[in-house]
Write a protein that holds these residues in place. Structure first.
Motif, PDB file in Angstrom:
ATOM      1  N   UNK A   4      -4.591  11.620  11.497  1.00  0.00           N
ATOM      2  CA  UNK A   4      -4.994  12.611  10.490  1.00  0.00           C
ATOM      3  C   UNK A   4      -3.961  12.719   9.375  1.00  0.00           C
ATOM      4  N   UNK A   5      -2.691  12.677   9.758  1.00  0.00           N
ATOM      5  CA  UNK A   5      -1.628  12.788   8.747  1.00  0.00           C
ATOM      6  C   UNK A   5      -1.640  11.568   7.835  1.00  0.00           C
ATOM      7  N   UNK A   6      -1.775  10.384   8.428  1.00  0.00           N
ATOM      8  CA  UNK A   6      -1.821   9.157   7.608  1.00  0.00           C
ATOM      9  C   UNK A   6      -3.029   9.163   6.670  1.00  0.00           C
ATOM     10  N   UNK A  33      -3.133   9.277   2.470  1.00  0.00           N
ATOM     11  CA  UNK A  33      -3.883   8.277   1.699  1.00  0.00           C
ATOM     12  C   UNK A  33      -4.826   8.960   0.700  1.00  0.00           C
ATOM     13  N   UNK A  34      -5.550   9.955   1.194  1.00  0.00           N
ATOM     14  CA  UNK A  34      -6.516  10.677   0.357  1.00  0.00           C
ATOM     15  C   UNK A  34      -5.815  11.378  -0.828  1.00  0.00           C
ATOM     16  N   UNK A  35      -4.676  12.029  -0.537  1.00  0.00           N
ATOM     17  CA  UNK A  35      -3.989  12.790  -1.583  1.00  0.00           C
ATOM     18  C   UNK A  35      -3.307  11.876  -2.596  1.00  0.00           C
ATOM     19  N   UNK A  36      -2.778  10.745  -2.127  1.00  0.00           N
ATOM     20  CA  UNK A  36      -2.157   9.784  -3.056  1.00  0.00           C
ATOM     21  C   UNK A  36      -3.217   9.264  -4.018  1.00  0.00           C
ATOM     22  N   UNK A  48       2.669   6.931  -3.611  1.00  0.00           N
ATOM     23  CA  UNK A  48       3.059   7.455  -2.288  1.00  0.00           C
ATOM     24  C   UNK A  48       2.839   8.960  -2.184  1.00  0.00           C
ATOM     25  N   UNK A  49       2.342   9.388  -1.032  1.00  0.00           N
ATOM     26  CA  UNK A  49       2.334  10.809  -0.673  1.00  0.00           C
ATOM     27  C   UNK A  49       3.014  10.910   0.681  1.00  0.00           C
ATOM     28  N   UNK A  50       4.024  11.762   0.758  1.00  0.00           N
ATOM     29  CA  UNK A  50       4.753  11.959   2.021  1.00  0.00           C
ATOM     30  C   UNK A  50       4.585  13.429   2.384  1.00  0.00           C
ATOM     31  N   UNK A  53       4.453  17.596   8.761  1.00  0.00           N
ATOM     32  CA  UNK A  53       3.212  18.360   8.704  1.00  0.00           C
ATOM     33  C   UNK A  53       2.529  18.222  10.066  1.00  0.00           C
ATOM     34  N   UNK A  54       2.137  19.341  10.673  1.00  0.00           N
ATOM     35  CA  UNK A  54       1.419  19.292  11.962  1.00  0.00           C
ATOM     36  C   UNK A  54       0.100  18.536  11.809  1.00  0.00           C
ATOM     37  N   UNK A  55      -0.301  17.855  12.860  1.00  0.00           N
ATOM     38  CA  UNK A  55      -1.581  17.141  12.851  1.00  0.00           C
ATOM     39  C   UNK A  55      -2.744  18.111  12.626  1.00  0.00           C
TER      40      UNK A  55
END
Ligand SMILES: *Cc1c(COP(=O)(O)O)cnc(C)c1O
Length: 395
Positions: free
Chosen positions: A35-37, A41-44, A51-53, A255-257
């Protein structure tokens, strides 16, 4: 009426939210993971950044961005680093430069946009250079109340003085600007590095704390990822033991899953409906309040699309803000004051150079601003109620 009605939002998006929460809990994978990955991807993609971290909150995001950029104690020079920050903002914008070991230097804002004033910025940078005590390093440009800062002017000032441009888009996510050449640039892509917050009341909020950093720079992105997980070794991403090989000092800021899942479920609604709705509400407020002579409604610069984190009016000198708030409260209309104190007057900066700043616009705004209820689920009738109550209260 709620100032920001998150219960109404939940009623609307209950199904996907409940589904994703159940999914994460049954997977028993609570930190990082798919979910985090996917969210990164979606936000970048949405912001147009390479990159979005994600990280634990918007405050950590600013600190990590500064640390990854070598600003603060770790810069290692003989002079302390100076970071220029608007005087009118949430505390974190100035707190983070100070906690990483730099000195925040506060700059006045524009009375119409509430964002950092390019002319004041130039003057303060020149003063710091002339004084010679600090090394100018970065500008934190905040997208206050949802309105992206004056990107082209501030960018050219940063280029002129060789300063890093850090965009604090904690309130700006979802906004964008159309540049003079017609290109559209989203909030979170306006700095060389940008940060945002997913605190529940922000434009895109989760159900707890959350934040993210955005950049196009591969090296800085790698450093942010490392710093967010105790300075873990990033040289071999497939090595599962790398997180026990700590090559630099960092922090624990993930960030929590569950929060990533909540954000993934909320994002399509935010992008396709909420932004448009909140803009409709803001326009309705402006239409109903533009003729009230005791008030100044917010102004957007040309080419700006705001995410309307707040709808902030200025009361005229003759209005007593305390009594206006009280009268509104009697009509069940909640209001807030963002912000009541200039940054340079915060007790935390009392013993530092930061406590000295010449920011008359900020001081005036702190006396005059009043934030009205705003969120995508507010109805037109409620806007009418707020406007009528406000008109009665100020007259
Ligand atoms: C909310 C906010 C932050 C901090 O975000 P958190 O997630 O609460 O740590 C930083 N800057 C601005 C301008 C904010 O509004």
């Amino acid at each position: 009426m709620d100032f920001r009605d998150l219960k109404r939002q939940y009623e609307y998006i209950k199904e996907p939210i409940n589904k994703v929460i159940a999914e994460v809990i049954s997977s028993a994978h609570f930190i990082s993971g798919e979910h985090v990955r996917e969210l990164e991807k979606v936000l970048a993609e949405y912001t147009g950044c390479k990159h979005c971290i994600t990280c634990a909150n918007g405050t950590d995001a600013i600190s990590i961005a500064l640390m990854a950029s070598g600003i603060g104690e770790r810069g290692g020079g003989s002079k302390k680093d100076a970071v220029f920050v608007p005087d009118f903002t949430f505390f974190s914008s100035g707190e983070c430069p100070a906690t990483v070991g730099a000195t925040p230097i506060f700059v006045d804002v524009c009375s119409d946009t509430y964002n950092i004033d390019p002319k004041s910025l130039m003057r303060v940078i020149e003063n710091v250079i002339a004084e010679g005590k600090f090394k100018p390093r970065a500008v934190v440009a905040v997208d206050l109340f949802g309105q992206p800062f004056q990107y082209e002017t501030i960018r050219s000032i940063c280029d002129k003085y060789g300063l890093l441009l850090l965009e604090d888009a904690a309130q700006g996510f979802g906004g964008y600007i159309t540049l003079t050449d017609g290109t559209v640039k989203k909030a979170c892509s306006l700095g060389s590095i940008a940060t945002t917050s997913f605190f529940p009341a922000k434009p895109l909020g989760c159900y707890g704390d959350g934040g993210a950093i955005f950049t196009d720079n591969d090296e800085i992105a790698m450093l942010c990822r490392s710093i967010a997980v105790h300075g873990k070794d990033m040289s071999n991403p497939s090595d599962s033991n790398a997180k026990y090989n700590n090559v630099r000092l960092g922090m624990n800021s993930r960030l929590d899953t569950l929060q990533a899942g909540v954000l993934l479920a909320k994002f399509p609604v935010f992008r396709d409906q909420e932004l448009e709705n909140v803009n409709r509400i803001a326009n309705l407020y402006s239409k109903l309040l533009c003729d009230v002579k005791e008030l100044k409604i917010p102004t957007l610069k040309e080419g700006i699309y705001s995410s309307w984190a707040q709808y902030t009016v200025q009361l005229s000198k003759e209005c007593d803000r305390v009594s206006v708030q009280k009268k509104l409260k009697e009509q069940s209309v909640p209001t807030n004051i963002y912000y009541i104190k200039p940054m340079h007057k915060q007790g935390a900066f009392e013993d530092t150079r930061s406590a000295v700043a010449d920011c008359p616009v900020t001081e005036e705004l702190c006396r005059r601003v009043l934030c009205l209820p705003i969120h995508p689920y507010l109805t037109d009738d409620e806007v009418l109620i707020v406007c009528n109550a406000l008109k009665n209260a100020v007259q």
